[in-house]
Write a protein that holds these residues in place. Structure first.
Motif, PDB file in Angstrom:
ATOM      1  N   ASN A  25      17.597  -8.039   2.112  1.00 32.65           N
ATOM      2  CA  ASN A  25      17.066  -7.319   3.252  1.00 32.65           C
ATOM      3  C   ASN A  25      16.440  -6.015   2.875  1.00 32.65           C
ATOM      4  O   ASN A  25      15.168  -5.376   3.205  1.00 32.65           O
ATOM      5  N   VAL A  26      17.210  -5.357   1.653  1.00 28.64           N
ATOM      6  CA  VAL A  26      16.727  -4.068   1.432  1.00 28.64           C
ATOM      7  C   VAL A  26      15.398  -4.212   0.549  1.00 28.64           C
ATOM      8  O   VAL A  26      14.461  -3.246   0.724  1.00 28.64           O
ATOM      9  N   LEU A  27      15.256  -5.189  -0.158  1.00 30.29           N
ATOM     10  CA  LEU A  27      14.021  -5.481  -0.832  1.00 30.29           C
ATOM     11  C   LEU A  27      13.020  -5.726  -0.029  1.00 30.29           C
ATOM     12  O   LEU A  27      11.890  -5.199  -0.290  1.00 30.29           O
ATOM     13  N   GLU A  28      13.066  -6.421   1.188  1.00 26.62           N
ATOM     14  CA  GLU A  28      12.143  -6.581   2.071  1.00 26.62           C
ATOM     15  C   GLU A  28      11.656  -5.281   2.836  1.00 26.62           C
ATOM     16  O   GLU A  28      10.342  -4.971   2.849  1.00 26.62           O
ATOM     17  N   SER A  29      12.613  -4.357   3.030  1.00 31.28           N
ATOM     18  CA  SER A  29      12.454  -3.181   3.387  1.00 31.28           C
ATOM     19  C   SER A  29      11.550  -2.394   2.296  1.00 31.28           C
ATOM     20  O   SER A  29      10.923  -1.487   2.768  1.00 31.28           O
ATOM     21  N   ILE A  30      11.982  -2.377   1.325  1.00 30.14           N
ATOM     22  CA  ILE A  30      11.063  -1.571   0.446  1.00 30.14           C
ATOM     23  C   ILE A  30       9.717  -1.976  -0.099  1.00 30.14           C
ATOM     24  O   ILE A  30       9.115  -1.198  -0.101  1.00 30.14           O
ATOM     25  N   ILE A  31       9.516  -3.238   0.180  1.00 31.19           N
ATOM     26  CA  ILE A  31       8.310  -3.742   0.125  1.00 31.19           C
ATOM     27  C   ILE A  31       7.393  -3.417   1.461  1.00 31.19           C
ATOM     28  O   ILE A  31       6.349  -3.076   1.127  1.00 31.19           O
ATOM     29  N   THR A  32       7.903  -3.507   2.594  1.00 31.22           N
ATOM     30  CA  THR A  32       7.293  -2.904   3.823  1.00 31.22           C
ATOM     31  C   THR A  32       7.017  -1.500   3.407  1.00 31.22           C
ATOM     32  O   THR A  32       5.799  -0.964   3.841  1.00 31.22           O
ATOM     33  N   PHE A  33       8.019  -0.594   3.224  1.00 31.45           N
ATOM     34  CA  PHE A  33       7.935   0.918   3.083  1.00 31.45           C
ATOM     35  C   PHE A  33       6.778   1.093   2.075  1.00 31.45           C
ATOM     36  O   PHE A  33       5.690   2.028   2.374  1.00 31.45           O
ATOM     37  N   SER A  34       6.692   0.731   0.784  1.00 31.85           N
ATOM     38  CA  SER A  34       5.887   0.847   0.020  1.00 31.85           C
ATOM     39  C   SER A  34       4.357   0.477   0.134  1.00 31.85           C
ATOM     40  O   SER A  34       3.551   1.101  -0.098  1.00 31.85           O
ATOM     41  N   SER A  35       4.475  -0.471   1.005  1.00 33.30           N
ATOM     42  CA  SER A  35       2.908  -1.082   1.554  1.00 33.30           C
ATOM     43  C   SER A  35       2.434   0.000   2.468  1.00 33.30           C
ATOM     44  O   SER A  35       1.405   0.151   2.504  1.00 33.30           O
ATOM     45  N   ILE A  36       3.519   0.302   3.401  1.00 37.11           N
ATOM     46  CA  ILE A  36       2.820   1.443   4.243  1.00 37.11           C
ATOM     47  C   ILE A  36       2.615   2.590   3.726  1.00 37.11           C
ATOM     48  O   ILE A  36       1.447   3.366   3.931  1.00 37.11           O
ATOM     49  N   ILE A  37       3.021   3.210   2.408  1.00 36.92           N
ATOM     50  CA  ILE A  37       2.889   4.516   1.949  1.00 36.92           C
ATOM     51  C   ILE A  37       1.572   4.059   1.398  1.00 36.92           C
ATOM     52  O   ILE A  37       0.602   5.129   1.377  1.00 36.92           O
ATOM     53  N   ILE A  38       1.374   3.005   0.666  1.00 36.24           N
ATOM     54  CA  ILE A  38      -0.121   2.934  -0.143  1.00 36.24           C
ATOM     55  C   ILE A  38      -1.133   2.969   0.983  1.00 36.24           C
ATOM     56  O   ILE A  38      -2.101   3.273   0.677  1.00 36.24           O
ATOM     57  N   GLY A  39      -0.759   2.250   2.184  1.00 39.63           N
ATOM     58  CA  GLY A  39      -1.840   2.477   3.352  1.00 39.63           C
ATOM     59  C   GLY A  39      -2.101   3.927   3.717  1.00 39.63           C
ATOM     60  O   GLY A  39      -3.191   4.332   4.175  1.00 39.63           O
ATOM     61  N   PHE A  40      -0.887   4.482   4.119  1.00 40.14           N
ATOM     62  CA  PHE A  40      -0.990   5.923   4.337  1.00 40.14           C
ATOM     63  C   PHE A  40      -1.861   6.701   3.363  1.00 40.14           C
ATOM     64  O   PHE A  40      -2.820   7.468   3.823  1.00 40.14           O
ATOM     65  N   TYR A  41      -1.466   6.648   2.051  1.00 35.91           N
ATOM     66  CA  TYR A  41      -2.381   7.302   1.157  1.00 35.91           C
ATOM     67  C   TYR A  41      -3.946   6.851   1.082  1.00 35.91           C
ATOM     68  O   TYR A  41      -4.589   7.826   1.167  1.00 35.91           O
ATOM     69  N   THR A  42      -4.075   5.572   1.533  1.00 35.24           N
ATOM     70  CA  THR A  42      -5.646   5.285   1.383  1.00 35.24           C
ATOM     71  C   THR A  42      -6.292   5.988   2.681  1.00 35.24           C
ATOM     72  O   THR A  42      -7.192   6.310   2.486  1.00 35.24           O
ATOM     73  N   ALA A  43      -5.428   5.892   3.782  1.00 34.98           N
ATOM     74  CA  ALA A  43      -5.891   6.551   5.024  1.00 34.98           C
ATOM     75  C   ALA A  43      -6.079   7.926   4.812  1.00 34.98           C
ATOM     76  O   ALA A  43      -7.083   8.521   5.475  1.00 34.98           O
ATOM     77  N   MET A  44      -5.315   8.718   4.082  1.00 37.62           N
ATOM     78  CA  MET A  44      -5.461   9.932   3.993  1.00 37.62           C
ATOM     79  C   MET A  44      -6.499  10.371   2.935  1.00 37.62           C
ATOM     80  O   MET A  44      -7.220  11.515   3.153  1.00 37.62           O
ATOM     81  N   TYR A  45      -7.113   9.673   2.159  1.00 42.37           N
ATOM     82  CA  TYR A  45      -8.243   9.929   1.477  1.00 42.37           C
ATOM     83  C   TYR A  45      -9.427   9.797   2.417  1.00 42.37           C
ATOM     84  O   TYR A  45     -10.335  10.874   2.003  1.00 42.37           O
ATOM     85  N   GLY A  46      -9.571   8.866   3.240  1.00 37.66           N
ATOM     86  CA  GLY A  46     -10.682   9.165   4.277  1.00 37.66           C
ATOM     87  C   GLY A  46     -10.698  10.329   4.872  1.00 37.66           C
ATOM     88  O   GLY A  46     -11.777  11.152   5.244  1.00 37.66           O
TER      89      GLY A  46
END
Length: 160
Positions: A38-59
């Motif tokens: 469950n921790v691994l799933e959460s880290i995968i989800t969190f890091s994916s959200i972070i990557i998406g956040f950075y991408t949106a912030m570039y825009g």
């Protein structure tokens, strides 16, 4: 040669993450525990959200650059922060991808976590996960401060 600000942006989060890993190594001493999946799933989800956040912030930042007479990067150049800003974004993105990849590898269970290679992988993952949280927090704080740092125009008084 690496600048002092870049060095600090790598050194302090790394030292903090290493301290947490050493704490885990000496006091917790577990490489597997209930709920690790469950921790691994959460880290995968969190890091994916972070990557998406950075991408949106570039825009968002590009929008600021195009809409402001004295854009964000001009103001950052006045304070010699442009290189630090770019480096911080790249470093944060790299840290997020490393944590994501290691989490996926650990979740696949291809490596026995009780073996020497599995233990090494676990501590690398733990370090990258701590780095993910620390660096993401610093970068998000920096980006949010940057967004709200736009010079505010004085409000006009309304006539009654």
């Amino acid at each position: 040669m690496i600048s002092n600000s870049r060095f600090r942006n790598i050194l302090f989060p790394s030292l903090f993450a290493i301290t947490l890993v050493i704490f885990w190594f000496y006091f917790v001493k577990k490489t597997t525990f209930g709920g690790l999946s469950n921790v691994l799933e959460s880290i995968i989800t969190f890091s994916s959200i972070i990557i998406g956040f950075y991408t949106a912030m570039y825009g968002v930042i590009i929008t600021f650059i195009q809409s402001d007479k004295k854009n964000v990067f001009d103001r950052m150049s006045d304070y010699q922060l442009e290189d630090t800003f770019k480096f911080q974004l790249y470093f944060s993105l790299l840290t997020s991808f490393i944590a994501l990849i290691l989490s996926i590898i650990m979740q696949s269970e291809l490596i026995n976590l009780n073996s020497a290679a599995g233990t090494l992988l676990f501590y690398l993952w733990l370090f990258s996960t701590f780095m993910l949280f620390i660096v993401s927090g610093i970068t998000m704080s920096f980006l949010i401060r940057l967004i709200f740092a736009k010079q505010a125009k004085p409000r006009e008084r309304t006539k009654i």
